[in-house]
Design a protein around this motif. Structure first.
Motif, PDB file in Angstrom:
ATOM      1  N   PHE A  10      34.493  31.061  27.269  1.00  0.00           N
ATOM      2  CA  PHE A  10      34.318  31.503  28.652  1.00  0.00           C
ATOM      3  C   PHE A  10      34.921  30.427  29.563  1.00  0.00           C
ATOM      4  N   SER A  11      35.957  30.780  30.303  1.00  0.00           N
ATOM      5  CA  SER A  11      36.617  29.853  31.229  1.00  0.00           C
ATOM      6  C   SER A  11      36.277  30.291  32.654  1.00  0.00           C
ATOM      7  N   ILE A  12      35.420  29.507  33.324  1.00  0.00           N
ATOM      8  CA  ILE A  12      34.802  29.942  34.580  1.00  0.00           C
ATOM      9  C   ILE A  12      35.284  29.106  35.763  1.00  0.00           C
ATOM     10  N   LYS A  47      32.059  34.017  47.611  1.00  0.00           N
ATOM     11  CA  LYS A  47      32.244  35.183  46.749  1.00  0.00           C
ATOM     12  C   LYS A  47      31.164  35.306  45.677  1.00  0.00           C
ATOM     13  N   ASP A  48      30.483  34.201  45.387  1.00  0.00           N
ATOM     14  CA  ASP A  48      29.438  34.264  44.358  1.00  0.00           C
ATOM     15  C   ASP A  48      28.291  33.316  44.697  1.00  0.00           C
ATOM     16  N   VAL A  49      27.734  33.487  45.866  1.00  0.00           N
ATOM     17  CA  VAL A  49      26.637  32.638  46.317  1.00  0.00           C
ATOM     18  C   VAL A  49      25.426  32.772  45.390  1.00  0.00           C
ATOM     19  N   GLU A  50      25.211  33.970  44.849  1.00  0.00           N
ATOM     20  CA  GLU A  50      24.052  34.219  43.984  1.00  0.00           C
ATOM     21  C   GLU A  50      24.297  33.824  42.527  1.00  0.00           C
ATOM     22  N   ARG A  51      25.438  33.214  42.267  1.00  0.00           N
ATOM     23  CA  ARG A  51      25.777  32.707  40.921  1.00  0.00           C
ATOM     24  C   ARG A  51      25.706  33.809  39.858  1.00  0.00           C
ATOM     25  N   ARG A  52      26.247  34.945  40.221  1.00  0.00           N
ATOM     26  CA  ARG A  52      26.239  36.071  39.279  1.00  0.00           C
ATOM     27  C   ARG A  52      27.157  35.822  38.093  1.00  0.00           C
ATOM     28  N   ARG A  53      28.159  34.986  38.262  1.00  0.00           N
ATOM     29  CA  ARG A  53      29.036  34.668  37.131  1.00  0.00           C
ATOM     30  C   ARG A  53      28.260  33.915  36.054  1.00  0.00           C
ATOM     31  N   VAL A  54      27.315  33.081  36.468  1.00  0.00           N
ATOM     32  CA  VAL A  54      26.476  32.375  35.501  1.00  0.00           C
ATOM     33  C   VAL A  54      25.567  33.362  34.776  1.00  0.00           C
ATOM     34  N   ILE A 108      27.307  24.574  36.495  1.00  0.00           N
ATOM     35  CA  ILE A 108      28.448  25.206  37.159  1.00  0.00           C
ATOM     36  C   ILE A 108      28.200  25.201  38.667  1.00  0.00           C
ATOM     37  N   ASP A 109      29.126  24.593  39.426  1.00  0.00           N
ATOM     38  CA  ASP A 109      28.943  24.477  40.867  1.00  0.00           C
ATOM     39  C   ASP A 109      30.016  25.275  41.599  1.00  0.00           C
ATOM     40  N   SER A 110      30.195  24.995  42.870  1.00  0.00           N
ATOM     41  CA  SER A 110      31.212  25.653  43.693  1.00  0.00           C
ATOM     42  C   SER A 110      31.834  24.596  44.591  1.00  0.00           C
ATOM     43  N   HIS A 111      32.894  23.976  44.089  1.00  0.00           N
ATOM     44  CA  HIS A 111      33.493  22.867  44.824  1.00  0.00           C
ATOM     45  C   HIS A 111      34.927  22.665  44.345  1.00  0.00           C
ATOM     46  N   GLY A 112      35.805  22.324  45.271  1.00  0.00           N
ATOM     47  CA  GLY A 112      37.167  21.984  44.887  1.00  0.00           C
ATOM     48  C   GLY A 112      38.131  23.153  44.983  1.00  0.00           C
TER      49      GLY A 112
END
Length: 288
Positions: A10-12, A47-54, A108-112
Motif C-alpha cells: 500500500f503506497s499512501i 481532501k481526507d480530513v477524516e483519514r478515510r484512507r487509513v 500517516i499524516d498530512s504534510h508536505g
C-alpha cells in the motif's frame, strides 16, 4: 477456497492537501501566489480530513486476515506499507504480521508536497526485496494530486522497471486533475492493473475492497485428455491452470491427479463437458 501467495504494498500519499484547511491568512497568501481565490485553494485542500484512507487500509487488512484464516494458511498474503509526500515518511517491508502494519498506520499524516515518482519507486523496492520470488506482486497506490515538481512525476523508465518486476499496479486518484489522471491511468495500464477515480475520500474503502477482490480471486481451468474415459472417482492426469480476474495465467499444474465424480461408469470427456456433472479436484485437499 483457492489462493496463491500474494505480496501487496500500500503506497499512501500523505501530502498536505490530504489534511485540514490552514488558517485564512495562509490561504490568502497561497491564493495570491496562484492567482486564484482563497476559496479555490481551500477546495483543493482538506481532501481526507477524516483519514478515510487509513480506515480503507485497515479494512483491507481485516479482509486479508479473514481470508488467511479461512484458508488455514499462515502468511499466504504479505503486506508492506509506504507513506510519502515530498519524501518517504516511513516504509514497512513486506510482512505476514498485519499488526505491524496496523500500528504504523496511525503515523500517516498530512504534510508536505507530492513526489509521485518516489511513491512508486519506493513501493517497487519493497516488492523487489520480497523473499518470495514465486508470489504475485501487487501495488495499490493512492494520491490526491499532481507531482509538486516536474521531475517528481512517474516516468517511462520507472514503468519499465515495474513491468520487469512483474508488478501489477492499481492506482487511485482522489479528486485529481486531468493531467494526474492520465499519469495514473498510464501506470495502471502499463502494468496490467486498473485506475480507479475517487471523487471524495468516502469512496476509498469500497475501491480498496474491489481491488482486493480482483487480485485475490483465482479461477481454475481444467483440461482433461480427449481420450480419457472415467469410471467413478478414477484419477486421470489433467492440466490445471490458475488465472486471475483479468485472465492472466498465474500457475499451470501438469499431470495433476484429478477425479471425475460422475453418475455413469463410463462417462467420456465430451459427455462431461455437455453435462452438469460435478468435477472435484483432489490435490492436498478438496477445492470448492
Amino acid at each position: 477456497p483457492v489462493a496463491l501467495p500474494i505480496d501487496i504494498v500500500f503506497s499512501i500519499d500523505s501530502s498536505g492537501s490530504m489534511g485540514p484547511v490552514p488558517p485564512r491568512p495562509q490561504l490568502e497568501k497561497w491564493a495570491k501566489q496562484a492567482n486564484v481565490t482563497p476559496e479555490e485553494i481551500a477546495r483543493r485542500l482538506a481532501k481526507d480530513v477524516e483519514r478515510r484512507r487509513v480506515k480503507a487500509v485497515e479494512e483491507s487488512l481485516d479482509s486479508l486476515q479473514k481470508a488467511t484464516s479461512d484458508l488455514l494458511q499462515a502468511e499466504i498474503y504479505q503486506v508492506g506499507l509506504l507513506s510519502w509526500d515530498d519524501d518517504v515518511d516511513f516504509s514497512i517491508p513486506l510482512t505476514g504480521n498485519f499488526q505491524i502494519i496496523r500500528d504504523k498506520l496511525k503515523n500517516i499524516d498530512s504534510h508536505g508536497g507530492t513526489n509521485l515518482k518516489l511513491g512508486l519507486e519506493e513501493a517497487l523496492r519493497l516488492l523487489e526485496n520480497s523473499r518470495r520470488s514465486y508470489a504475485k506482486k501487487v501495488l495499490i497506490l493512492l494520491t490526491d494530486g499532481m507531482a509538486s515538481k516536474p521531475d517528481w512525476n512517474i516516468d517511462h523508465a520507472l514503468l519499465e522497471r515495474a513491468k520487469a518486476l512483474n508488478v501489477t499496479a492499481y492506482t487511485i486518484g482522489l479528486d485529481v486533475p486531468e493531467e494526474a489522471r492520465k499519469i495514473l491511468q498510464t501506470t495502471a495500464d502499463t502494468t496490467g492493473g486498473r485506475y480507479f477515480p475517487a471523487r471524495e475520500a468516502a469512496y476509498l474503502a469500497t475501491i480498496f475492497q474491489e481491488i482486493l477482490e480482483q487480485v485475490t480471486d483465482v479461477f481454475i481451468d481444467i483440461q482433461v485428455p480427449a481420450s480419457v474415459t472415467a469410471g467413478l472417482d478414477k484419477p486421470v492426469g489433467a492440466t490445471v491452470g490458475l488465472h486471475d480476474s483479468a485472465g492472466r495465467t498465474l500457475a499451470t499444474l501438469r499431470n495433476l491427479p484429478v477425479s471425475l465424480k460422475v453418475y455413469k461408469p463410463q462417462l467420456t470427456r465430451k459427455d462431461l463437458l455437455l453435462s452438469d456433472q460435478e468435477l472435484i479436484i483432489h490435490h492436498g485437499r478438496e477445492l470448492a
